[in-house]
Design an enzyme around this catalytic site. Structure first.
Site, PDB file in Angstrom:
ATOM      1  N   LYS A   1    -124.047 -29.693  -4.308  1.00  0.00           N
ATOM      2  CA  LYS A   1    -123.974 -30.763  -3.319  1.00  0.00           C
ATOM      3  C   LYS A   1    -122.526 -30.476  -2.456  1.00  0.00           C
ATOM      4  CE  LYS A   1    -122.443 -34.602  -2.442  1.00  0.00           C
ATOM      5  NZ  LYS A   1    -121.819 -34.664  -1.284  1.00  0.00           N
TER       6      LYS A   1
ATOM      7  N   GLU B   1    -112.316 -31.750 -12.179  1.00  0.00           N
ATOM      8  CA  GLU B   1    -111.126 -31.193 -11.677  1.00  0.00           C
ATOM      9  C   GLU B   1    -110.741 -32.402 -10.522  1.00  0.00           C
ATOM     10  OE1 GLU B   1    -109.165 -28.623 -12.316  1.00  0.00           O
ATOM     11  OE2 GLU B   1    -110.544 -27.611 -13.511  1.00  0.00           O
TER      12      GLU B   1
ATOM     13  N   CYS C   1    -105.239 -30.708  -3.951  1.00  0.00           N
ATOM     14  CA  CYS C   1    -105.245 -31.547  -5.087  1.00  0.00           C
ATOM     15  C   CYS C   1    -103.858 -31.273  -5.742  1.00  0.00           C
ATOM     16  CB  CYS C   1    -106.413 -30.950  -6.046  1.00  0.00           C
ATOM     17  SG  CYS C   1    -106.469 -29.175  -6.467  1.00  0.00           S
TER      18      CYS C   1
ATOM     19  N   GLU D   1    -102.271 -41.063  -4.818  1.00  0.00           N
ATOM     20  CA  GLU D   1    -102.622 -39.955  -4.101  1.00  0.00           C
ATOM     21  C   GLU D   1    -102.923 -40.188  -2.612  1.00  0.00           C
ATOM     22  OE1 GLU D   1    -106.284 -37.597  -4.908  1.00  0.00           O
ATOM     23  OE2 GLU D   1    -105.054 -35.749  -5.136  1.00  0.00           O
TER      24      GLU D   1
END
Ligand code: NAP
Ligand code: MG
Length: 505
Positions: free
Chosen positions: A203, A278, A312, A409
């Site tokens: 997906k 992750e 990331c 973040e």
């Protein structure tokens, strides 16, 4: 026939093949066929440089995910794939890498239209890395092996045994990926699955579904049996949640935010589905006082601005020794002010738009919160002009660990900068974060670098570079940045189960 100016400008400079692909009627890829979503629902796909809708894709629901999982299960359990020897899977992956290379320009253009990044970067970074990784995993297909042991079994002293382990494919893999490196993330999930003999339901992120669909075609074009790789486009709360909670899925491979990762981990454990996560990061960049401030500013700029900060491992917290703090901030502000914003198809542009209107809003809200909490805006701070989702490269100086811009973040081109006193202070600040994905140390003082590396709680520590990845080196997070390691030999463990065999002889 005339067409709206907006549509013309979106496709300006891209090849006919790219345009034809983007404008086609996109469908779900299930069991080697193309299907609409069960209820016909669709999602629009936008060009981030203009905000213009360029395509639409099906919005899969739980029933579509059921079909895809069933197709993946069938392909895993019988037929050609289940009996394919490792060397044939190796050949398939090598042919896939060749096909990706042959279509690399087209894939890079699709990625740019869908995600916003520069075509040149998509071609030379995303595509090159994806192709190399597929070849790297092709090599693993024939090298997955277990161990042989001679058991003692002390309570059965009169019997002889032999024992060994087998690495077997984990089964049907549900892969859920983010929008920052759409094709590369798809390759990071699909290549290990194919190397180990698994099957996949992927997906992609709702913002960036297009390269995954083209990838599915290429996978099929090299002779991968039907049902081995299925792609269901759709929304996280619907298709993603259906996949992560599906009892027919043996393993979930997720890359995305920590918040969604936790939800996925809980759903997976309910069925005891294997899961690798992750997740997000807030990676520190530590500049020691032997560094030339100009070189440090250049390195730090690259660490944060790659892919417009949507990485990331983006180096989003910069710690500079007191001695060079002002010089490095000035250097960074100069670099940020000199960067030209523009479309991913503009070869002169140095930074493209963010992926979506929502992400642009999120990042500018963070900048506002930094300003309110007392950060000094040394450069940038605004959104770009026009319909595209631009945000100026932004340097927030004089920040501290009470500020949200330092703790959370942002996932955009926003760097927070802070001074530190000594090495222990630098390590303490670097570790004062819930995340632990990446970190970099900038210095040529070997002994101080070696002393710092073990103190940093992060999955990767770079020295005099940042965001540099190699297929052979594992990537993953400490702390809230995830569970498991992708890439390198470690990834084979994520896609296999270990079976112990003990035989009385
Ligand atoms: P996200 O919001 O967590 O979404 C990631 C994927 O999960 C998307 O496909 C999303 O679908 C899906 N999803 C959302 N809610 C779900 C649910 N309830 N159940 C199942 N799936 C669901 O992350 P993002 O904003 O796309 O990507 C940015 C994040 O990814 C950042 O935190 C970044 O650090 C992280 N990231 C980590 C790595 C790494 O290797 N550690 C690499 C790249 C990115 P929708 O698209 O429909 O929301
Ligand atoms: Mg898009």
């Amino acid at each position: 026939m005339t067409e709206p100016a907006a549509q013309q400008s979106v496709f300006h400079g891209v090849s006919a093949a790219t345009r034809a692909f983007v404008e086609r009627n996109h469908r779900l890829h299930i069991g080697g066929d193309w299907h609409d979503a069960h209820d016909g629902a669709r999602l629009e796909v936008f060009d981030p440089a203009t905000g213009v809708a360029v395509a639409s894709v099906p919005a899969a629901q739980a029933s579509d995910v059921d079909r895809a999982v069933a197709a993946a299960r069938d392909a895993f359990e019988d037929g050609e794939w289940a009996h394919m020897p490792p060397v044939a899977r190796e050949r398939l992956l090598l042919q896939l890498a060749d096909a990706m290379e042959a279509h690399a320009d087209e894939l890079a253009e699709i990625e740019s239209l869908d995600q916003g990044k520069a075509v040149g970067m998509a071609r030379h970074l995303d595509l090159t890395m994806a192709v190399d990784f597929v070849r790297y995993m092709a090599g693993w297909a024939t090298k997955i092996d277990g161990r042989t042991v001679t058991p003692s079994v002390p309570y059965l002293p009169d019997q002889t045994f032999t024992g060994w382990t087998r690495k077997e494919p984990v089964g049907v893999v549900g892969a859920i990926i983010p929008w920052n490196f759409p094709l590369l993330m798809a390759a990071w999930k699909i290549a290990p699955a194919l190397a180990t003999g698994c099957t996949v339901v992927l997906k992609p992120a709702e913002e960036t579904p297009l390269t995954a669909l083209r990838f599915a075609e290429l996978i099929e074009s090299v002779g991968t049996p039907a049902g081995v790789v299925n792609v269901v486009t759709g929304e996280g709360h619907a298709a993603g949640a259906a996949l992560s909670g599906h009892p027919g899925v043996d393993k979930i491979a997720f890359t995305g935010s920590t918040e969604v990762g936790k939800r996925i981990g809980k759903a997976a454990v309910e069925n005891m589905t294997r899961v690798s996560l992750e997740l997000g990061g807030k990676s520190p960049v530590i500049v020691l006082d032997d560094m030339d401030p100009r070189a440090a500013a250049q390195g730090a700029a690259e660490a944060i601005f790659l892919n417009h900060g949507q990485v990331c491992t983006a180096g989003s917290r910069l710690y500079v020794s007191q001695r060079h703090y002002d010089d490095v901030v000035d250097g960074l502000a100069g670099i940020a002010r000199g960067m030209r914003l523009g479309s991913g198809r503009d070869p002169e542009a140095q930074m493209g738009p963010l992926v979506s209107r929502a992400q642009q809003q999120r990042v500018t809200d963070y900048i506002a919160s930094g300003r309110e909490q007392g950060a000094r805006i040394a450069a940038g701070g605004g959104a770009g002009e026009g319909g595209g989702y631009y945000v100026e490269p932004t340097i927030l100086a004089d920040t501290n660990h009470q500020m949200r811009v330092v703790r959370e973040e942002i996932f955009g081109p926003v760097l927070t900068v802070m001074p530190y006193d000594d090495l222990d202070d630098a390590a303490r600040l670097a570790n004062d974060s819930p995340y632990g994905l990446g970190a970099s140390v900038w210095s040529n003082d070997l002994s101080r670098v070696h002393r710092l590396i073990p103190k940093i709680r992060a999955g990767t520590v770079w020295v005099n570079c940042h965001n540099v990845l190699d297929p052979a080196l594992p990537l993953g997070g400490f702390k809230q940045s995830g569970i498991g390691r992708e890439l390198g030999r470690e990834v084979v463990d994520l896609y296999t189960e270990t079976k112990t065999v003990l035989m009385s002889v």
